[in-house]
Motif scaffolding. Structure first.
Motif, PDB file in Angstrom:
ATOM      1  N   VAL A 199       0.845  -1.196   0.000  1.00  0.00           N
ATOM      2  CA  VAL A 199       0.000   0.000   0.000  1.00  0.00           C
ATOM      3  C   VAL A 199       0.883   1.251   0.000  1.00  0.00           C
ATOM      4  CG1 VAL A 199      -1.808   1.187   1.322  1.00  0.00           C
ATOM      5  CG2 VAL A 199      -1.700  -1.292   1.322  1.00  0.00           C
ATOM      6  N   THR A 202       3.648   2.959   2.824  1.00  0.00           N
ATOM      7  CA  THR A 202       4.201   1.987   3.767  1.00  0.00           C
ATOM      8  C   THR A 202       5.736   2.014   3.752  1.00  0.00           C
ATOM      9  OG1 THR A 202       4.004   0.331   2.028  1.00  0.00           O
ATOM     10  CG2 THR A 202       2.288   0.343   3.691  1.00  0.00           C
ATOM     11  N   GLY A 203       6.291   2.627   2.698  1.00  0.00           N
ATOM     12  CA  GLY A 203       7.749   2.693   2.586  1.00  0.00           C
ATOM     13  C   GLY A 203       8.283   1.842   1.442  1.00  0.00           C
ATOM     14  N   LYS A 204       7.423   1.635   0.419  1.00  0.00           N
ATOM     15  CA  LYS A 204       7.806   0.794  -0.721  1.00  0.00           C
ATOM     16  C   LYS A 204       9.000   1.348  -1.478  1.00  0.00           C
ATOM     17  CE  LYS A 204       3.826   0.563  -2.539  1.00  0.00           C
ATOM     18  NZ  LYS A 204       3.866   1.536  -3.613  1.00  0.00           N
ATOM     19  N   THR A 205       8.872   2.601  -1.902  1.00  0.00           N
ATOM     20  CA  THR A 205       9.945   3.195  -2.702  1.00  0.00           C
ATOM     21  C   THR A 205      11.233   3.278  -1.886  1.00  0.00           C
ATOM     22  OG1 THR A 205       8.247   4.432  -3.852  1.00  0.00           O
ATOM     23  CG2 THR A 205      10.498   5.188  -4.153  1.00  0.00           C
ATOM     24  N   ALA A 234       7.588   9.346  -7.084  1.00  0.00           N
ATOM     25  CA  ALA A 234       8.159   8.055  -6.689  1.00  0.00           C
ATOM     26  C   ALA A 234       9.317   7.690  -7.619  1.00  0.00           C
ATOM     27  CB  ALA A 234       7.088   6.969  -6.726  1.00  0.00           C
ATOM     28  N   GLN A 237      12.221   9.885  -6.771  1.00  0.00           N
ATOM     29  CA  GLN A 237      12.801   9.393  -5.515  1.00  0.00           C
ATOM     30  C   GLN A 237      13.721   8.194  -5.804  1.00  0.00           C
ATOM     31  OE1 GLN A 237       9.375   8.959  -2.922  1.00  0.00           O
ATOM     32  NE2 GLN A 237      10.595   7.859  -1.432  1.00  0.00           N
ATOM     33  N   LYS A 343       9.388   0.674   9.611  1.00  0.00           N
ATOM     34  CA  LYS A 343       9.074   1.569  10.746  1.00  0.00           C
ATOM     35  C   LYS A 343       8.975   0.825  12.076  1.00  0.00           C
ATOM     36  CE  LYS A 343       6.575   4.175   7.277  1.00  0.00           C
ATOM     37  NZ  LYS A 343       5.462   5.005   6.883  1.00  0.00           N
ATOM     38  N   ASP A 345      11.137   0.831  14.146  1.00  0.00           N
ATOM     39  CA  ASP A 345      11.770   1.724  15.122  1.00  0.00           C
ATOM     40  C   ASP A 345      10.739   2.657  15.755  1.00  0.00           C
ATOM     41  OD1 ASP A 345      11.691   2.662  12.350  1.00  0.00           O
ATOM     42  OD2 ASP A 345      12.481   4.553  13.141  1.00  0.00           O
ATOM     43  N   LEU A 369      14.404  -0.009  10.123  1.00  0.00           N
ATOM     44  CA  LEU A 369      14.623   0.462  11.501  1.00  0.00           C
ATOM     45  C   LEU A 369      15.036   1.927  11.549  1.00  0.00           C
ATOM     46  CD1 LEU A 369      16.359  -2.747  12.837  1.00  0.00           C
ATOM     47  CD2 LEU A 369      14.255  -1.762  13.728  1.00  0.00           C
ATOM     48  N   GLY A 370      14.531   2.700  10.585  1.00  0.00           N
ATOM     49  CA  GLY A 370      14.846   4.118  10.606  1.00  0.00           C
ATOM     50  C   GLY A 370      14.779   4.708   9.217  1.00  0.00           C
TER      51      GLY A 370
HETATM   52  N1  LIG Z   1      11.093   5.680  10.842  1.00  0.00           N
HETATM   53  C1  LIG Z   1      11.063   5.016   9.687  1.00  0.00           C
HETATM   54  N2  LIG Z   1      10.562   5.601   8.584  1.00  0.00           N
HETATM   55  C2  LIG Z   1      10.541   4.926   7.424  1.00  0.00           C
HETATM   56  C3  LIG Z   1      11.009   3.586   7.344  1.00  0.00           C
HETATM   57  N3  LIG Z   1      10.828   3.156   6.066  1.00  0.00           N
HETATM   58  C4  LIG Z   1      10.273   4.185   5.378  1.00  0.00           C
HETATM   59  N4  LIG Z   1      10.085   5.255   6.182  1.00  0.00           N
HETATM   60  C5  LIG Z   1       9.493   6.552   5.837  1.00  0.00           C
HETATM   61  O1  LIG Z   1       8.168   6.369   5.377  1.00  0.00           O
HETATM   62  C6  LIG Z   1       7.819   7.407   4.476  1.00  0.00           C
HETATM   63  C7  LIG Z   1       7.101   6.831   3.255  1.00  0.00           C
HETATM   64  O2  LIG Z   1       8.023   6.091   2.489  1.00  0.00           O
HETATM   65  P1  LIG Z   1       7.860   5.894   0.906  1.00  0.00           P
HETATM   66  O3  LIG Z   1       8.953   5.002   0.498  1.00  0.00           O
HETATM   67  O4  LIG Z   1       7.724   7.181   0.189  1.00  0.00           O
HETATM   68  O5  LIG Z   1       6.474   5.136   0.832  1.00  0.00           O
HETATM   69  P2  LIG Z   1       5.818   4.427  -0.426  1.00  0.00           P
HETATM   70  O6  LIG Z   1       5.151   3.216   0.071  1.00  0.00           O
HETATM   71  O7  LIG Z   1       6.792   4.230  -1.517  1.00  0.00           O
HETATM   72  O8  LIG Z   1       4.770   5.448  -0.870  1.00  0.00           O
HETATM   73  P3  LIG Z   1       4.229   5.614  -2.360  1.00  0.00           P
HETATM   74  O9  LIG Z   1       5.410   5.911  -3.231  1.00  0.00           O
HETATM   75  O10 LIG Z   1       3.276   6.739  -2.231  1.00  0.00           O
HETATM   76  O11 LIG Z   1       3.619   4.318  -2.738  1.00  0.00           O
HETATM   77  C8  LIG Z   1       9.108   8.127   4.161  1.00  0.00           C
HETATM   78  O12 LIG Z   1       9.132   9.328   4.896  1.00  0.00           O
HETATM   79  C9  LIG Z   1      10.185   7.194   4.668  1.00  0.00           C
HETATM   80  O13 LIG Z   1      11.360   7.858   5.077  1.00  0.00           O
HETATM   81  C10 LIG Z   1      11.528   2.980   8.555  1.00  0.00           C
HETATM   82  O14 LIG Z   1      11.922   1.825   8.594  1.00  0.00           O
HETATM   83  N5  LIG Z   1      11.529   3.742   9.696  1.00  0.00           N
END
Ligand SMILES: Nc1nc2c(ncn2[C@@H]2O[C@H](COP(=O)(O)OP(=O)(O)OP(=O)(O)O)[C@@H](O)[C@H]2O)c(=O)[nH]1
Length: 391
Positions: A199, A202-205, A234, A237, A343, A345, A369-370
């Motif tokens: 989704v 969630t931090g995919k990219t 994306a 990024q 996330k 962390d 973890l960050g």
């Molecule tokens: N604290 C923390 N933040 C994280 C982690 N992984 C990702 N993030 C943060 O989560 C936010 C969303 O990450 P994206 O990679 O843009 O998410 P995405 O799922 O790709 O979102 P879309 O491109 O819209 O699909 C960013 O601000 C990241 O820095 C993690 O392990 N820990």
């Protein structure tokens, strides 16, 4: 006579004046203070990136004006390529961060287990603590049952004994023997293909970028495919992630067919003889059918060129049960081979590792973890449990 002397004086005076003027006009200029050499005027075309004129060029007088300026893109200094650390040992490095977020569960459980009287009420509290930490109902019941029996039978009472017992039970639930190998090795001439799904937000990219870094750190040649054509940012990024570690990025115009971008990425990966192609997807969760169409097509199209070795489902650990439901939809639509829990962390609900593995039947392979570029680590069950229960 006097008149003659007067003329003579006049002539001498005129001659003297003429001499002084001639001297002033042609006097040598050697006595001027030496001037500080001004910086050479660099033509705009010689700005960064252009090599300095060679001695031969200077001798031939061709060093500056006769060379046509290079095209604009050549003037942009390429960014320095970073050398990321290898993936091994990352969870050890991030251990304290994990402990900070997770040991609240362990402290709570140990405090309850150390009570003088372990009656039903205390066991209920233990159960509640585990459920609150997202361990899930069935694993919680199993754990409480086992703990209850062992405490009674073994008469476990000291803090050390209780800690060891808790560690053992948690580890059994996390699954120390699950195969968490990430398949990123090429097969013959074909690169390994890793599809990142999940989704938005969630931090995919970020995971695609961090994984590329980790693999480059392990000495692999990586290519990134930006099949999230829904959101131009994306792809930007991903491009930045790729440029930082020297990994090529294949992207299409905004709104392009994600499957065609994925296909191009894999084709280029084969042509460039890379080890691993990582494809980031948009995975919009409009409807299950729409999602199935999109991800199914991406996978089918890639498989015309190479097999998909990993389908990593990215899950945000802070979203709890809501995230779990979304994860289930993805798992129904595509064959997920591993979970990336991001996330971790930022939440004390680390029990989601246990519930998500159980619900989806797929192991957690990586954890975030960050927000730092190297804060993605291969998941190590033992280190995870140690972070919960403390040393
Ligand atoms: N604290 C923390 N933040 C994280 C982690 N992984 C990702 N993030 C943060 O989560 C936010 C969303 O990450 P994206 O990679 O843009 O998410 P995405 O799922 O790709 O979102 P879309 O491109 O819209 O699909 C960013 O601000 C990241 O820095 C993690 O392990 N820990």
């Amino acid at each position: 006579m006097e008149e003659y002397i007067g003329y003579l004086v006049l002539v001498v005076a005129i001659a003297a004046l003429a001499l002084v003027s001639v001297f002033l006009l042609f006097r040598p200029k050697t006595r001027r203070p030496p001037s500080v050499p001004a910086p050479p005027e660099t033509p705009a075309a010689e700005a960064p990136g252009r090599p300095a004129a060679t001695e031969e060029e200077e001798a031939a007088g061709t060093a500056t004006t006769t060379v046509p300026p290079p095209p604009a893109e050549e003037l942009v200094k390429p960014p320095a390529i970073e050398v990321p650390p290898p993936s091994a040992g990352r969870m050890v490095r991030l251990r304290s961060r994990l402990a900070r977020s997770q040991n609240v569960i362990g402290r709570g459980l140990l405090e309850l287990l150390s009570r003088d009287r372990l009656d039903d009420e205390v066991w209920d509290e233990i159960e509640e603590t585990l459920i609150t930490a997202d361990v899930g109902v069935a694993p919680t019941r199993a754990m409480v049952e086992n703990l209850r029996t062992k405490v009674k039978v073994l008469g476990t009472r000291t803090e050390e004994e209780l800690r060891a017992l808790l560690r053992e039970e948690l580890l059994a639930q996390v699954g120390p023997d699950l195969d968490r190998t990430l398949r990123t090795e090429p097969t013959g001439e074909r690169p390994a293909v890793v599809l990142i799904v999940g989704v938005n937000g969630t931090g995919k990219t970020t995971t695609a970028g961090k994984l590329a870094r980790a693999l480059v750190g392990d000495g692999k040649k990586v290519l990134l495919g930006a099949a999230d054509t829904f959101r131009a940012a994306a792809a930007d990024q991903l491009q930045t992630w790729g440029e930082r570690v020297g990994a090529a990025v294949v992207r299409g115009p905004e709104g392009a067919d994600p499957a065609s971008v994925a296909f191009d990425a894999v084709a280029k990966g084969i042509a460039d003889k890379v080890d691993t192609v990582i494809v980031d997807t948009a995975g919009r969760l409009h409807t299950k059918v729409g999602l199935m169409d999109e991800l199914g097509k991406i996978k089918r199209v890639i498989e015309k060129k190479a097999q998909v070795d990993e389908v990593l489902l990215v899950l945000d650990a802070t979203t709890g049960q809501n995230g779990m439901r979304q994860a289930q939809v993805f798992a129904e639509v595509v064959d997920v081979t591993g979970i990336v829990l991001t996330k971790l962390d930022g939440t004390a609900k680390g029990g989601i590792v246990i519930s998500v593995q159980r619900e989806l039947g797929v192991p957690v392979k990586l954890v975030g973890l960050g927000e730092g570029p190297d804060d993605l680590a291969p998941f190590d069950p033992k280190l995870f449990v140690d972070a919960i229960v403390g040393d």
